[in-house]
Scaffold this motif. Structure first.
Motif, PDB file in Angstrom:
ATOM      1  N   GLY A  89      15.187   5.265  -1.940  1.00 23.76           N
ATOM      2  CA  GLY A  89      13.715   5.645  -1.867  1.00 23.76           C
ATOM      3  C   GLY A  89      12.724   4.782  -1.369  1.00 23.76           C
ATOM      4  O   GLY A  89      11.618   5.131  -1.268  1.00 23.76           O
ATOM      5  N   GLU A  90      13.346   3.817  -0.685  1.00 20.39           N
ATOM      6  CA  GLU A  90      12.513   2.977  -0.008  1.00 20.39           C
ATOM      7  C   GLU A  90      12.162   3.269   1.562  1.00 20.39           C
ATOM      8  O   GLU A  90      13.121   3.946   2.150  1.00 20.39           O
ATOM      9  N   LEU A  91      11.108   2.930   2.078  1.00 12.69           N
ATOM     10  CA  LEU A  91      10.711   3.428   3.587  1.00 12.69           C
ATOM     11  C   LEU A  91      11.589   2.447   4.346  1.00 12.69           C
ATOM     12  O   LEU A  91      11.529   1.018   4.475  1.00 12.69           O
ATOM     13  N   VAL A  92      11.923   2.811   5.334  1.00  9.11           N
ATOM     14  CA  VAL A  92      12.678   1.992   6.479  1.00  9.11           C
ATOM     15  C   VAL A  92      12.238   2.423   7.649  1.00  9.11           C
ATOM     16  O   VAL A  92      12.101   3.644   8.205  1.00  9.11           O
ATOM     17  N   GLY A 145      -1.282  10.353   9.344  1.00  9.85           N
ATOM     18  CA  GLY A 145      -1.060  11.193   8.244  1.00  9.85           C
ATOM     19  C   GLY A 145      -0.784  10.339   7.049  1.00  9.85           C
ATOM     20  O   GLY A 145      -0.948  10.959   5.889  1.00  9.85           O
ATOM     21  N   CYS A 146      -0.628   9.089   7.016  1.00 11.66           N
ATOM     22  CA  CYS A 146      -0.504   8.362   5.855  1.00 11.66           C
ATOM     23  C   CYS A 146      -1.602   8.368   5.089  1.00 11.66           C
ATOM     24  O   CYS A 146      -2.762   8.242   5.169  1.00 11.66           O
ATOM     25  N   ALA A 189       0.654  -1.268   0.060  1.00  3.97           N
ATOM     26  CA  ALA A 189       0.101  -0.016  -0.115  1.00  3.97           C
ATOM     27  C   ALA A 189       0.870   1.146   0.169  1.00  3.97           C
ATOM     28  O   ALA A 189       0.487   2.287  -0.385  1.00  3.97           O
ATOM     29  N   CYS A 190       2.097   1.174   0.671  1.00  2.00           N
ATOM     30  CA  CYS A 190       2.897   2.473   0.515  1.00  2.00           C
ATOM     31  C   CYS A 190       3.343   2.767  -0.650  1.00  2.00           C
ATOM     32  O   CYS A 190       3.875   2.169  -1.404  1.00  2.00           O
ATOM     33  N   GLN A 191       3.154   4.192  -0.999  1.00  9.01           N
ATOM     34  CA  GLN A 191       3.498   5.017  -2.099  1.00  9.01           C
ATOM     35  C   GLN A 191       4.642   5.787  -1.888  1.00  9.01           C
ATOM     36  O   GLN A 191       5.006   6.560  -2.863  1.00  9.01           O
ATOM     37  N   VAL A 192       5.523   5.408  -0.820  1.00 11.39           N
ATOM     38  CA  VAL A 192       6.665   6.337  -0.501  1.00 11.39           C
ATOM     39  C   VAL A 192       6.359   7.751  -0.575  1.00 11.39           C
ATOM     40  O   VAL A 192       7.426   8.552  -1.504  1.00 11.39           O
ATOM     41  N   LEU A 199       0.069   2.561   7.317  1.00 14.01           N
ATOM     42  CA  LEU A 199       0.639   2.296   8.683  1.00 14.01           C
ATOM     43  C   LEU A 199      -0.189   1.885   9.630  1.00 14.01           C
ATOM     44  O   LEU A 199      -1.357   2.520   9.740  1.00 14.01           O
ATOM     45  N   TRP A 200       0.024   1.252  10.722  1.00 11.09           N
ATOM     46  CA  TRP A 200      -1.094   0.898  11.919  1.00 11.09           C
ATOM     47  C   TRP A 200      -0.052   0.454  12.879  1.00 11.09           C
ATOM     48  O   TRP A 200       1.036  -0.096  12.757  1.00 11.09           O
ATOM     49  N   ILE A 201      -0.552   0.536  14.128  1.00  9.49           N
ATOM     50  CA  ILE A 201       0.121   0.158  15.415  1.00  9.49           C
ATOM     51  C   ILE A 201      -0.940  -1.103  16.015  1.00  9.49           C
ATOM     52  O   ILE A 201      -2.019  -1.081  15.910  1.00  9.49           O
ATOM     53  N   THR A 202      -0.268  -1.740  16.848  1.00  8.82           N
ATOM     54  CA  THR A 202      -0.877  -2.825  17.376  1.00  8.82           C
ATOM     55  C   THR A 202      -0.305  -2.631  19.152  1.00  8.82           C
ATOM     56  O   THR A 202       0.906  -2.186  19.203  1.00  8.82           O
TER      57      THR A 202
END
Ligand code: SF4
Length: 64
Positions: free
Chosen positions: A30-33, A53-54, A9-12, A59-62
């Motif tokens: 250019g990759e998300l780390v 904000g994504c 899903a991430c479009q960086v 992004l999500w948290i548990t």
């Protein structure tokens, strides 16, 4: 708390790296780390802002 990323899903866009720069970064390709998958308490507000904000909802948290 754990931070998760849906890499398909991430479009960086980099939005999250601006909101939580101590936890999320872009590498030279250019990759998300994810710098810290279990961020310490003082960074939780930043991480929550990054999740909200994504624009791709990648992004999500548990709470585990
Ligand atoms: S804000 Fe979302 S789409 Fe943009 S880089 Fe971060 S996880 Fe990827």
């Amino acid at each position: 708390m754990k931070l998760h990323v849906d890499r398909e899903a991430c479009q960086v866009t980099g939005v999250c790296t601006g909101l939580a720069p101590e936890v999320l970064d872009l590498d030279e390709q250019g990759e998300l780390v994810v710098l810290d998958r279990t961020p310490p308490p003082h960074l939780l507000d930043d991480v929550r802002q990054a999740v909200r904000g994504c624009p791709m909802r990648a992004l999500w948290i548990t709470e585990d």
